[in-house]
Scaffold this motif. Structure first.
Motif, PDB file in Angstrom:
ATOM      1  N   LEU A 169       0.825  -1.212   0.000  1.00 24.51           N
ATOM      2  CA  LEU A 169       0.000   0.000   0.000  1.00 24.51           C
ATOM      3  C   LEU A 169       0.858   1.260   0.000  1.00 24.51           C
ATOM      4  O   LEU A 169       0.541   2.240  -0.697  1.00 24.51           O
ATOM      5  N   SER A 170       1.933   1.240   0.759  1.00 22.51           N
ATOM      6  CA  SER A 170       2.800   2.421   0.812  1.00 22.51           C
ATOM      7  C   SER A 170       3.473   2.659  -0.539  1.00 22.51           C
ATOM      8  O   SER A 170       3.574   3.801  -1.000  1.00 22.51           O
ATOM      9  N   VAL A 171       3.916   1.592  -1.201  1.00 20.83           N
ATOM     10  CA  VAL A 171       4.544   1.734  -2.517  1.00 20.83           C
ATOM     11  C   VAL A 171       3.525   2.212  -3.546  1.00 20.83           C
ATOM     12  O   VAL A 171       3.818   3.075  -4.386  1.00 20.83           O
ATOM     13  N   ALA A 172       2.312   1.681  -3.490  1.00 19.84           N
ATOM     14  CA  ALA A 172       1.265   2.094  -4.433  1.00 19.84           C
ATOM     15  C   ALA A 172       0.962   3.583  -4.297  1.00 19.84           C
ATOM     16  O   ALA A 172       0.851   4.310  -5.306  1.00 19.84           O
ATOM     17  N   LEU A 173       0.832   4.057  -3.060  1.00 21.78           N
ATOM     18  CA  LEU A 173       0.572   5.473  -2.839  1.00 21.78           C
ATOM     19  C   LEU A 173       1.747   6.323  -3.306  1.00 21.78           C
ATOM     20  O   LEU A 173       1.570   7.399  -3.899  1.00 21.78           O
ATOM     21  N   LEU A 174       2.950   5.820  -3.093  1.00 21.77           N
ATOM     22  CA  LEU A 174       4.145   6.541  -3.520  1.00 21.77           C
ATOM     23  C   LEU A 174       4.222   6.638  -5.038  1.00 21.77           C
ATOM     24  O   LEU A 174       4.610   7.675  -5.586  1.00 21.77           O
ATOM     25  N   LEU A 175       3.821   5.579  -5.740  1.00 17.16           N
ATOM     26  CA  LEU A 175       3.824   5.605  -7.198  1.00 17.16           C
ATOM     27  C   LEU A 175       2.814   6.615  -7.734  1.00 17.16           C
ATOM     28  O   LEU A 175       3.079   7.317  -8.719  1.00 17.16           O
ATOM     29  N   VAL A 176       1.665   6.701  -7.086  1.00 21.54           N
ATOM     30  CA  VAL A 176       0.645   7.677  -7.510  1.00 21.54           C
ATOM     31  C   VAL A 176       1.184   9.097  -7.360  1.00 21.54           C
ATOM     32  O   VAL A 176       1.072   9.924  -8.272  1.00 21.54           O
ATOM     33  N   PHE A 177       1.776   9.382  -6.213  1.00 22.00           N
ATOM     34  CA  PHE A 177       2.313  10.722  -5.979  1.00 22.00           C
ATOM     35  C   PHE A 177       3.446  11.033  -6.961  1.00 22.00           C
ATOM     36  O   PHE A 177       3.522  12.144  -7.507  1.00 22.00           O
ATOM     37  N   SER A 178       4.327  10.064  -7.198  1.00 16.79           N
ATOM     38  CA  SER A 178       5.454  10.280  -8.097  1.00 16.79           C
ATOM     39  C   SER A 178       4.983  10.552  -9.520  1.00 16.79           C
ATOM     40  O   SER A 178       5.535  11.414 -10.219  1.00 16.79           O
ATOM     41  N   PHE A 179       3.963   9.816  -9.962  1.00 16.74           N
ATOM     42  CA  PHE A 179       3.424  10.036 -11.304  1.00 16.74           C
ATOM     43  C   PHE A 179       2.887  11.458 -11.445  1.00 16.74           C
ATOM     44  O   PHE A 179       3.135  12.133 -12.449  1.00 16.74           O
ATOM     45  N   CYS A 180       2.153  11.916 -10.435  1.00 16.33           N
ATOM     46  CA  CYS A 180       1.593  13.273 -10.488  1.00 16.33           C
ATOM     47  C   CYS A 180       2.688  14.333 -10.399  1.00 16.33           C
ATOM     48  O   CYS A 180       2.623  15.364 -11.086  1.00 16.33           O
ATOM     49  N   LEU A 181       3.704  14.081  -9.577  1.00 12.41           N
ATOM     50  CA  LEU A 181       4.812  15.035  -9.457  1.00 12.41           C
ATOM     51  C   LEU A 181       5.594  15.132 -10.766  1.00 12.41           C
ATOM     52  O   LEU A 181       6.132  16.206 -11.097  1.00 12.41           O
ATOM     53  N   SER A 182       5.646  14.046 -11.531  1.00 13.00           N
ATOM     54  CA  SER A 182       6.398  14.047 -12.785  1.00 13.00           C
ATOM     55  C   SER A 182       5.883  15.087 -13.768  1.00 13.00           C
ATOM     56  O   SER A 182       6.642  15.566 -14.629  1.00 13.00           O
ATOM     57  N   TRP A 183       4.617  15.465 -13.661  1.00 15.77           N
ATOM     58  CA  TRP A 183       4.068  16.471 -14.576  1.00 15.77           C
ATOM     59  C   TRP A 183       4.738  17.823 -14.385  1.00 15.77           C
ATOM     60  O   TRP A 183       4.811  18.624 -15.323  1.00 15.77           O
ATOM     61  N   LEU A 184       5.231  18.101 -13.187  1.00 12.23           N
ATOM     62  CA  LEU A 184       5.961  19.348 -12.956  1.00 12.23           C
ATOM     63  C   LEU A 184       7.233  19.389 -13.798  1.00 12.23           C
ATOM     64  O   LEU A 184       7.523  20.389 -14.463  1.00 12.23           O
ATOM     65  N   TRP A 185       7.996  18.290 -13.784  1.00 11.54           N
ATOM     66  CA  TRP A 185       9.247  18.255 -14.550  1.00 11.54           C
ATOM     67  C   TRP A 185       8.957  18.183 -16.050  1.00 11.54           C
ATOM     68  O   TRP A 185       9.754  18.707 -16.847  1.00 11.54           O
ATOM     69  N   THR A 186       7.842  17.572 -16.418  1.00  8.67           N
ATOM     70  CA  THR A 186       7.450  17.553 -17.829  1.00  8.67           C
ATOM     71  C   THR A 186       7.181  18.978 -18.316  1.00  8.67           C
ATOM     72  O   THR A 186       7.567  19.361 -19.424  1.00  8.67           O
ATOM     73  N   MET A 187       6.520  19.765 -17.476  1.00  6.12           N
ATOM     74  CA  MET A 187       6.266  21.164 -17.817  1.00  6.12           C
ATOM     75  C   MET A 187       7.583  21.921 -17.985  1.00  6.12           C
ATOM     76  O   MET A 187       7.767  22.670 -18.957  1.00  6.12           O
ATOM     77  N   LEU A 188       8.516  21.705 -17.058  1.00  2.22           N
ATOM     78  CA  LEU A 188       9.807  22.393 -17.146  1.00  2.22           C
ATOM     79  C   LEU A 188      10.572  21.985 -18.397  1.00  2.22           C
ATOM     80  O   LEU A 188      11.278  22.802 -18.991  1.00  2.22           O
ATOM     81  N   SER A 189      10.426  20.722 -18.813  1.00  2.00           N
ATOM     82  CA  SER A 189      11.145  20.263 -20.002  1.00  2.00           C
ATOM     83  C   SER A 189      10.670  20.970 -21.258  1.00  2.00           C
ATOM     84  O   SER A 189      11.400  21.053 -22.248  1.00  2.00           O
ATOM     85  N   LEU A 190       9.438  21.488 -21.231  1.00  2.00           N
ATOM     86  CA  LEU A 190       8.895  22.210 -22.376  1.00  2.00           C
ATOM     87  C   LEU A 190       9.196  23.711 -22.315  1.00  2.00           C
ATOM     88  O   LEU A 190       8.981  24.420 -23.299  1.00  2.00           O
ATOM     89  N   ILE A 191       9.673  24.172 -21.179  1.00  2.05           N
ATOM     90  CA  ILE A 191       9.987  25.597 -21.011  1.00  2.05           C
ATOM     91  C   ILE A 191      11.485  25.857 -21.155  1.00  2.05           C
ATOM     92  O   ILE A 191      11.899  26.791 -21.858  1.00  2.05           O
ATOM     93  N   LEU A 192      12.290  25.026 -20.502  1.00  2.00           N
ATOM     94  CA  LEU A 192      13.737  25.233 -20.500  1.00  2.00           C
ATOM     95  C   LEU A 192      14.369  24.691 -21.783  1.00  2.00           C
ATOM     96  O   LEU A 192      13.826  23.799 -22.425  1.00  2.00           O
ATOM     97  N   ARG A 193      15.521  25.205 -22.111  1.00  2.00           N
ATOM     98  CA  ARG A 193      16.107  24.940 -23.428  1.00  2.00           C
ATOM     99  C   ARG A 193      16.983  23.701 -23.483  1.00  2.00           C
ATOM    100  O   ARG A 193      17.118  23.091 -24.547  1.00  2.00           O
TER     101      ARG A 193
END
Length: 281
Positions: A169-193
């Motif tokens: 259960l702890s790993v499953a919850l951690l995977l959910v949070f990590s997937f959602c957090l990844s969208w932040l870095w995806t956004m940065l990858s489209l902004i930074l050069r």
């Protein structure tokens, strides 16, 4: 080749003949969002197969931090390395996964610089598929990192009181949070050069978030102002939930807080990322 065959080969192709060939079979249906996203996710896994060095941060990083903090600081912080390991390992599991998410933005920015995503955007598929697929592929990397941390912890003497259910259960919850957090870095990858810019900004954000938290020590020993910072840090809430589930307690309020944080990350950075991706030139 006989004369008849040569004449047929040299004869001009008429429009009607070409149309009859193209319309001879039924046109395949357009692939749906799920299928195309899974296909791009498989592409991400194939990249790991062909470039296994991508797993260095997944394997060496959590092993190094677990051994270093347990045996260098465990005795001083908790009086016993074994006792400290029971507190530390769930936190290391959190730190390892959230730090691994930074690689998502770096990889995407590399593909963008190479022109790969220009080709993806020209395909007749669901537009977000390349992004969603890349993030789904990275979930496997998070899973590998989690398995390595837990296995190492068990070898060193970590014993989760919550049993296998609490760990899963702890790993499953951690995977959910990590997937959602990844969208932040995806956004940065489209902004930074450049990929280096993405890596630098990501580290500047994640380093204080992971260290100014309750991953390594109990915040009760910190100054009052720092305790206040730690208490509002989302990584602290995530570490508290993972630690509680692994040790048999179910902090329902904290679980709800982590789920709400995950939804907010996805709701805020997901649409922004898609707008940037659609308008990327």
């Amino acid at each position: 080749m006989n004369t008849t065959t040569a004449e047929q080969a040299s004869a001009p192709v008429t429009e009607d003949a070409l149309r009859s060939v193209l319309l001879a079979g039924e046109r395949p249906s357009r692939p749906g969002p799920v299928l195309t996203s899974l296909t791009f996710g498989w592409r991400a896994l194939l990249k790991i197969k062909h470039v296994p060095e991508q797993l260095v941060d997944v394997t060496m990083f959590p092993i190094m931090f677990t051994l270093m903090f347990t045996y260098l600081f465990g005795g001083a912080l908790a009086g016993s390395t074994q006792e400290y390991l029971q507190f530390l390992l769930p936190g290391i599991l959190v730190q390892a996964n959230v730090m691994i998410t930074m690689n998502t933005g770096i990889t995407l920015n590399t593909d963008i610089q190479k022109g790969v995503f220009d080709r993806f955007r020209s395909l007749p598929v669901w537009r977000p598929s390349p992004l969603v697929g890349a993030l789904l592929g990275d979930v496997m990397r998070y899973s590998i990192g989690s398995a390595i941390v837990i296995t190492l912890g068990l070898v060193l003497g970590f014993r989760p009181e919550g049993g296998a259910v609490g760990v899963v259960l702890s790993v499953a919850l951690l995977l959910v949070f990590s997937f959602c957090l990844s969208w932040l870095w995806t956004m940065l990858s489209l902004i930074l050069r450049t990929p280096n810019s993405v890596a630098g900004v990501s580290m500047m954000v994640m380093f204080p978030l992971t260290f100014v938290s309750n991953i390594f020590v109990d915040p009760k020993t910190m100054p009052g102002w720092m305790q206040a910072v730690v208490e509002v840090n989302p990584i602290s809430h995530l570490a508290t939930v993972v630690r509680g589930l692994m040790h048999g307690s179910v902090p329902a309020g904290e679980i709800g807080w982590v789920l709400v944080s995950s939804v907010l990350l996805l709701a805020v950075f997901g649409p922004i990322t898609m707008v940037l991706y659609r308008n990327k030139k």
